[in-house]
Structures are given as C-alpha cells and as structure tokens.
Design a protein around this motif. Structure first.
Motif, PDB file in Angstrom:
ATOM      1  N   HIS A 127       1.042  -0.914   0.154  1.00  0.00           N
ATOM      2  CA  HIS A 127       0.033  -0.082   0.017  1.00  0.00           C
ATOM      3  C   HIS A 127       0.683   1.363   0.448  1.00  0.00           C
ATOM      4  N   TRP A 212      -2.345   4.623   5.498  1.00  0.00           N
ATOM      5  CA  TRP A 212      -3.346   5.156   5.475  1.00  0.00           C
ATOM      6  C   TRP A 212      -3.713   5.843   6.529  1.00  0.00           C
ATOM      7  N   TRP A 256      -8.874  -0.004   0.520  1.00  0.00           N
ATOM      8  CA  TRP A 256      -7.840   0.383   0.381  1.00  0.00           C
ATOM      9  C   TRP A 256      -7.683   0.802  -1.247  1.00  0.00           C
TER      10      TRP A 256
END
Length: 287
Positions: A127, A212, A256
């Motif tokens: 990510h 995140w 995500w």
C-alpha cells in the motif's frame, strides 16, 4: 442504437406499460465513480460502487449493498442511476494541473523514463508503494528511481547487507510509525550507527500506524481516523469504525482501493508524509 441494447432492462423497469406503448428510454453515458449508488435493472440489486476490475469476461463493476455484500456486474448499459438508465464508462484518466505532476513538480514535456539508477527507495508494504507511485510516480520515472516494498523493517539489516549500498547505489527507507522508543526506532538507530551505511543509507519515518492514516481524513469522507485499541487488527478495526465491510483480507483490499481512489495529488496526503518522501527522493538522486 439497436433494441438489443436495452434487453437487460426489461420493459417493466423502464416503463409502466407494455413495450408497444412506449419506446425504451435511451441510456445516458456516465463515468463510473466510487460511492455511486446504482441499481442493476435486470435483478433489482442496489449497491454503491466500490471498484471495478478486469476479468476474463471483461470489465466488471463491484457493487456493495446495505449489509456489505458485494456483487459484480458487467460494465456498460443495464444500470439505473437515480431511476434513470445509464451506460457506465470507465472514467477518463485524471490529469494534473497544466505543467504539473501529481506531486506538484513541474512536468517535463515529452520526458522519457530514465533507465533505473542503482539507488532504491524501500517502503514497508504494498500500500505504501502504491501511494508513493500514485503521487510521485512521474517524478520517480524521470529520475530513474525504483520504489520497492520492504515487507517490514525487521529484515532491513539483512536486506541492506545483501544489497551492498555505496555512493552510486544509495538506499532510502520510509518506515511506518517511526517514533521514539519503538522497536522500529531502535532498528533504525542501529542502521544509522553502522559505518558501512554512513552517507549511503537514509532511514526516515512518519508517525502514522499505517500509511492509510497519511491520507487526509476529509479526502476519504471522514472527520478523523478512528482509534483502534492495541491487540486489534488495525486495518479491519478502521474499516469497522468507519462503517465499511471488514470481514476479511478481501474487504481490506477493497477498502484500500476506495481510499487510494480518492487520492489525486500531493494535497490529499499529510505534509508529514510528503516531506519525508521528497527528502528520500533528494537523497537517492544526489550526484
């Protein structure tokens, strides 16, 4: 447009009478957007768009209903948006402001990606790499810098020993949750103290538990990132608290995708992250 285009709708969905009394309504082309609430005209299934993906049968759009169930439908005609028939299209690729990349750098017209340098930027996970690529990808390609997921800071010493950094092969490392007193900070301090890596390895971190959190909350549509107690899986805990599906790793992946889909430019992430990434880019492109 041929009559067959409207077969998925069925006459009763688009009109209150028989097909002989009214012609089917024409579908309006509409770009697909995350969060868009659609109805599949054939089945009556209603859900919010949580993504699209390419399959062997073609591109499908994933719709999530009120209880978190997700179903896939072929992209194209056959949907209702606010009661009106639409023909879904993939959105055109967003462009940055004229002359600027997503990171805000001045775009170089006609520039080609440089052959990869010997230097690398390592980030902790997939990510992290995807977020860095989305914002700084154009800059990195021009500089010939490759971003690679590290898979966690625990193995950084072994990976550095195998890589063998030197002045022509520098390594910049972006670490999650690099705050004083943590295990991660002690690993970073050990690397910095190693004379082999002086001036050729730079470890820097951000204070967030996970990448995140580096996305500004309002970009995702929330006021702030929720707190997740120790011992609870952080990502599924976040998804649960913001009301998104969170049953398993597939829901985490979809979550995500939704978050990353909201990010367009450097303005969508916290300065604490953007400053760190640009510091690493400067470090590995010296000389």
């Amino acid at each position: 447009m041929s009559v067959n285009t409207f077969d998925r709708y069925g006459a009763d969905v688009l009109s209150g009478s028989s097909p002989s009394s009214h012609r089917p309504k024409k579908s309006t082309p509409v770009e697909l957007g995350l969060g868009m609430v659609l109805e599949d005209a054939m089945s009556g299934y209603v859900g919010a768009v949580v993504g699209a993906e390419k399959t062997t049968a073609g591109i499908v759009v994933n719709l999530e209903d009120r209880v978190g169930k997700v179903r896939a439908f072929p992209l194209g005609p056959g949907f209702l948006l606010e009661g009106k028939p639409v023909d879904l299209r993939l959105p055109a690729k967003k462009k940055s402001a004229p002359g600027r990349t997503a990171s805000g750098s001045r775009a170089v017209a006609g520039a080609r990606a440089r052959v990869a340098r010997g230097s690398r930027i390592w980030v902790e996970g997939k990510h992290d790499a995807e977020l860095v690529e989305k914002i700084w990808g154009d800059d990195l390609r021009i500089e010939g810098v490759v971003v690679e997921p590290l898979g966690g800071l625990d193995d950084v010493a072994d990976k550095l020993a195998a890589f063998g950094p030197d002045k022509d092969h520098r390594v910049g490392v972006l670490a999650d949750h690099l705050v004083s007193g943590t295990k991660e900070s002690k690993i970073a301090e050990a690397v910095r103290a190693d004379p082999r890596y002086r001036d050729v390895v730079h470890i820097i971190g951000h204070p967030y538990v996970d990448i995140w959190q580096a996305v500004k909350p309002h970009v995702v549509g929330i006021r702030q990132w929720p707190n997740v107690p120790r011992g609870e899986d952080w990502k599924t805990g976040i998804l649960a608290r913001i009301g998104w599906p969170h049953a398993d790793h597939r829901d985490v992946a979809r979550g995500w995708v939704r978050i990353l889909g909201k990010v367009s430019t450097i303005a969508d992430v916290e300065p604490t992250l953007s400053g760190r990434v640009e510091e690493l880019i400067d470090f590995v492109t010296v000389g």
